[in-house]
Design a protein around this motif. Structure first.
Motif, PDB file in Angstrom:
ATOM      1  N   LEU A 661      -1.095   9.809   5.013  1.00 19.95           N
ATOM      2  CA  LEU A 661      -2.286   9.556   4.212  1.00 19.95           C
ATOM      3  C   LEU A 661      -3.477  10.386   4.666  1.00 19.95           C
ATOM      4  O   LEU A 661      -4.423  10.599   3.909  1.00 19.95           O
ATOM      5  N   GLN A 662      -3.436  10.866   5.907  1.00 22.74           N
ATOM      6  CA  GLN A 662      -4.523  11.683   6.410  1.00 22.74           C
ATOM      7  C   GLN A 662      -4.389  13.121   5.911  1.00 22.74           C
ATOM      8  O   GLN A 662      -3.292  13.587   5.620  1.00 22.74           O
ATOM      9  N   GLU A 673      -4.295  18.542   0.338  1.00 20.25           N
ATOM     10  CA  GLU A 673      -5.065  17.957  -0.763  1.00 20.25           C
ATOM     11  C   GLU A 673      -4.301  17.996  -2.081  1.00 20.25           C
ATOM     12  O   GLU A 673      -4.314  17.022  -2.852  1.00 20.25           O
ATOM     13  N   PHE A 676      -1.560  15.308  -2.104  1.00 19.46           N
ATOM     14  CA  PHE A 676      -2.112  13.966  -2.227  1.00 19.46           C
ATOM     15  C   PHE A 676      -2.615  13.717  -3.643  1.00 19.46           C
ATOM     16  O   PHE A 676      -2.354  12.658  -4.244  1.00 19.46           O
ATOM     17  N   HIS A 698      -8.534   2.711   4.081  1.00 18.93           N
ATOM     18  CA  HIS A 698      -9.766   3.411   3.690  1.00 18.93           C
ATOM     19  C   HIS A 698     -10.147   4.453   4.735  1.00 18.93           C
ATOM     20  O   HIS A 698     -10.598   5.557   4.399  1.00 18.93           O
ATOM     21  N   THR A 701      -7.957   7.555   4.307  1.00 19.65           N
ATOM     22  CA  THR A 701      -8.038   8.270   3.024  1.00 19.65           C
ATOM     23  C   THR A 701      -9.461   8.597   2.573  1.00 19.65           C
ATOM     24  O   THR A 701      -9.638   9.121   1.475  1.00 19.65           O
ATOM     25  N   ARG A 704     -10.328  11.829   0.814  1.00 23.23           N
ATOM     26  CA  ARG A 704      -9.575  12.225  -0.380  1.00 23.23           C
ATOM     27  C   ARG A 704     -10.430  12.153  -1.636  1.00 23.23           C
ATOM     28  O   ARG A 704     -11.347  11.322  -1.758  1.00 23.23           O
ATOM     29  N   HIS A 707     -10.690   8.718  -3.374  1.00 28.98           N
ATOM     30  CA  HIS A 707     -10.871   7.568  -2.489  1.00 28.98           C
ATOM     31  C   HIS A 707     -11.634   6.428  -3.143  1.00 28.98           C
ATOM     32  O   HIS A 707     -11.348   5.253  -2.922  1.00 28.98           O
ATOM     33  N   ILE A 710      -9.387   3.915  -4.774  1.00 27.11           N
ATOM     34  CA  ILE A 710      -8.329   3.265  -4.001  1.00 27.11           C
ATOM     35  C   ILE A 710      -8.787   1.866  -3.614  1.00 27.11           C
ATOM     36  O   ILE A 710      -9.804   1.697  -2.939  1.00 27.11           O
TER      37      ILE A 710
END
Length: 795
Positions: A661-662, A673, A676, A698, A701, A704, A707, A710
């Motif tokens: 997720l990072q 990127e 994702f 959170h 992410t 992102r 975000h 999410i």
């Protein structure tokens, strides 16, 4: 060792030379704390020669140096392999000094040569920017024990001794350290050491009387009481006490000769006749002054033998008389008698150090990666659960993992052990007992099951002990796994910290070879601790782990048995990592066949096409999940959405490896990127069902693009004794809350929003009423199966 006989007592000349060697080690130790230049004191000492900041600990160091030179003598006398573990970790200058005196330091750090310039560099680097820490650290040759926190030395020592039959681990336990709970527990490690195939641990309890500012407990109880305590722990204590160096050298030499004889006798008997009963291993109580050989008084107050000697006895070098006092102290060791004109230790003293790998600072065991052998691992396909269709099969994931570990144990009976605080069977690893019993060299009764003196399953109801044993086992070149209840792994938070820091430092040291990873299984997890209640409900270890460096930590949340197999196989092959695996032990639906599971785990994250009905970029909502129970609830929510709204485009993303997720520049497993955004979109709502605390997702992410869309459902610190499904309801991770969250955020569903939300509320109300009447979950929950009519693409 087996043919050893006790030699004649050490000669007076040998003891004189040992005293000189001790002086040299003490001189180098003081110099590291104080000096920036003028290392051999061949000029009058000035302020320019002294470090501007004085950092380090003197108080314990002379005792550690004293023990070191005496261990060197018995190593030479008996050709022993000895590992030196020092609990008083801030005795770092002593361990560095001894590694330098026996040339190991110069071998691994060639710029620290065996001459006056090398001594100057040795001094300058200590507790200095760009240099080394003040405590025993990964940078110290011969060390496996980080000195950053007290309490774990004896556990590490026993971990190192398991399956190392030719090794003696001399473990110095400081009397301050002895007050910690972890150390107090670890004395019982002698109930798990088998002299047939294990090495020996020689505990040396070093009583110097004081902690930082106050007296220590064990130094202030009568000798008879202390002897009774150690005898009660199962040891044979030998006392070496005093402050006169000549008398202490003789007493220590004679005592070590006797102790080494005792160890040899125990091992010879066990290896000739087999294990019969737990031996009473010897240990030494060394009582010596704190700051021994240091200044007797400073500013009119006693220093040697008091708490004032703990750190830097002469602290303010600008105070009148302090510089002269330091110079007098250092000259008391007579360095010109110890080092030649070039600054090298004189030959008669160099002869006191063992050679090659017999040097404690060069013992290969202390660089365990150099001895590491790969595990012989079975093929995970042999243990795979047959999954004909997603959700069609039930299995206990960790029980399947246990069957795999049974084979791992069977194929690696000298370099793999399992560690658990009485939770091996509870966490469904009972199959490993078919390969090996629980280890115990204490009394075994006829009714005991799976308990034997040669067992390789290490169980003691102390997470500290299990962690310390495993760390010592790994650091000396072996492999293992640690099974624990999820809520109680927090007990070793700080031990995990120390090991992570050690790995980070070791990775930057060229001569340290990679070691096997520290592998945790966390089971009996938060979502199935409904019967034990809130005390057993805490998934926060993951948050703690992810504070560490990306190159060190990994967290895996396999959703079923086959993904758990794939993850376990990967973790056992990895090096220099801390792997945290979270998986349930109760019967649960199985989603992927083994080949799909391996592919999914290799990616770490993926869209489950068989559970999704989106077409390319046509996505209305993404449901994501990480963890076995959240995956079940997310799939149930997907099914509910597709049944209520057949035209809704839903994507299901499952996360096994949280690191994905990072961003890729933050973690090596992270998605870039574009990847994702393709998976999670850049503007559609994402409802994320997560195993732990929502804030972590959170945090992972927040960089992102999507975000803001999410929305994470996870553990909200709501729990009690209730039903399994009610646990997820209390924390809003259940299918109805996920369904409602999606309905609220999909624009096209707004015309039917109220009716859909009412359906969710009515369902939750029915659930609440049912469990309060019947005490179990509704049949519609217990009997739920995956079925959307979608094609089966799981294979």
């Amino acid at each position: 060792m087996d043919d050893m006989t006790v030699p004649a007592a050490a000669s007076a000349e040998t003891l004189r030379n040992m005293h000189a060697y001790w002086r040299a080690a003490n001189y180098l130790s003081v110099g590291q704390i104080y000096l920036l230049d003028n290392p051999m004191l061949r000029q009058p000492l000035t302020q320019a020669h002294v470090k501007p900041r004085l950092l380090g600990h003197w108080g314990t160091t002379p005792g550690l140096n004293f023990i070191y030179v005496h261990l060197n003598r018995v190593i030479l006398a008996h050709d022993l392999s000895v590992l030196y573990v020092t609990g008083p970790g801030h005795g770092g200058p002593g361990l560095v000094a001894n590694a330098y005196l026996e040339d190991t330091y110069s071998e691994v750090y060639p710029d620290i040569a065996q001459d006056a310039e090398g001594v100057r560099r040795l001094f300058k680097q200590f507790s200095f920017p760009g240099g080394i820490p003040s405590h025993v650290s990964a940078e110290t040759p011969g060390s496996i024990h980080e000195g950053g926190e007290l309490g774990y030395s004896l556990s590490h020592a026993f971990g190192a001794a398991f399956d190392n039959p030719d090794l003696i681990v001399a473990c110095v336990v400081g009397d301050g350290e002895a007050e910690t709970g972890a150390l107090a527990t670890s004395w019982h490690s002698n109930k798990f050491l088998n002299p047939v195939h294990d090495g020996a641990v020689l505990p040396i309890l070093h009583l110097n009387g004081y902690k930082i500012a106050g007296p220590t407990v064990l130094a202030r109880i009568p000798r008879a009481e202390l002897a009774a305590l150690m005898t009660g722990y199962g040891y044979e204590p030998f006392f070496v006490e005093g402050d006169d160096p000549d008398a202490m050298h003789r007493l220590m030499a004679d005592t070590l000769d006797l102790v080494v004889q005792r160890i040899g006798a125990i091992q010879r008997d066990a290896r000739a006749n087999g294990f019969t009963e737990r031996p009473r291993w010897p240990m030494i109580v060394l009582r010596s002054p704190k700051g021994w050989t240091g200044p007797r008084t400073v500013d009119g107050k006693p220093s040697e033998g008091t708490f004032r000697a703990h750190q830097v006895p002469i602290a303010d070098m600008h105070k009148p008389g302090h510089l002269a006092l330091l110079e007098q102290w250092m000259h008391s060791y007579a360095p010109d008698e110890l080092f030649d004109a070039d600054g090298k230790l004189i030959a008669p003293l160099r002869a006191l150090a063992p050679a090659g790998a017999r040097r404690m600072s060069a013992n290969p065991v202390a660089n365990g990666g150099a001895l590491l052998r790969d595990l012989v691992l079975p093929d995970v396909h042999e243990f795979a659960v047959d999954v004909a269709a997603p959700g069609a099969t039930l299995a206990e994931s960790t029980r399947v993992q246990g069957e795999y570990l049974r084979a791992v144990m069977q194929q690696n009976m000298s370099n793999f052990r399992i560690f658990s605080p009485d939770e091996t069977a509870s966490n469904r690893w009972a199959a490993v007992f078919e390969a090996s019993a629980r280890c115990s060299t204490a009394e075994i009764l006829p009714g005991d099951e799976d308990v034997a003196a040669d067992g390789r399953v290490m169980e003691m109801l102390s997470e500290h002990q299990c962690e310390g044993w495993l760390e010592g086992y790994l650091l000396t070149g072996r492999h293992g796994m640690f099974s624990c209840y999820e809520a109680f792994i927090h007990i070793v938070d700080s031990m995990f910290n120390q090991h992570a820091k050690w790995l980070k430092s070791a990775n930057d040291i060229a001569w340290r070879a990679p070691i096997a990873s520290l592998n945790y299984l966390l089971s009996s997890h938060v979502w199935r601790q409904d019967h034990n209640g809130a005390s057993h409900q805490d998934p926060g270890f993951i948050d703690h782990v992810l504070n560490k460096k990306a190159e060190i930590v990994r967290v895996y949340l396999p959703p079923d048995a086959n993904t758990l197999l794939a993850v376990t196989d990967h973790c056992l092959r990895s090096r220099d990592k801390i792997n945290v695996i979270v998986a349930g032990k109760h019967p649960e639906a199985q989603w992927l066949d083994i080949d799909a599971a391996i592919a999914h785990c290799r990616a770490g994250i993926g869209v489950w096409e068989w559970a999704s009905n989106d077409r390319d970029d046509d996505v209305d909502v993404v449901l994501a999940c990480a963890g076995d129970v959240p995956t079940l609830e997310a799939l149930a929510a997907v099914q509910m959405l597709r049944e209520h709204f057949p035209t809704l485009s839903v994507r299901l993303v499952n996360v096994v490896d949280l690191m994905t997720l990072q961003p890729a520049h933050v973690h090596p497993h992270g998605l870039d990127e574009a990847q994702f955004d393709t998976m999670f979109t850049t503007d559609k709502p994402v409802i994320f069902a997560y195993h732990g605390y929502p804030s972590l997702i959170h945090r992972l992410t927040y960089r992102r693009a999507n975000h803001a869309n999410i929305h994470v459902h996870g553990f909200r610190e709501e729990g009690t004794t209730t039903t399994p499904f009610d646990m997820v309801v209390l924390n809003q991770v259940d299918r109805f809350h996920l369904f409602a969250a999606a309905v609220e955020r999909v624009p096209k569903l707004q015309p039917v929003r109220q009716a859909a939300l009412q359906f969710a509320q009515d369902s939750l109300a029915a659930h609440s009423a049912y469990i309060r009447e019947h005490g179990i979950d509704m049949p519609s929950i217990l009997d739920w199966t995956w079925n959307t009519g979608a094609p089966n693409n799981a294979h």
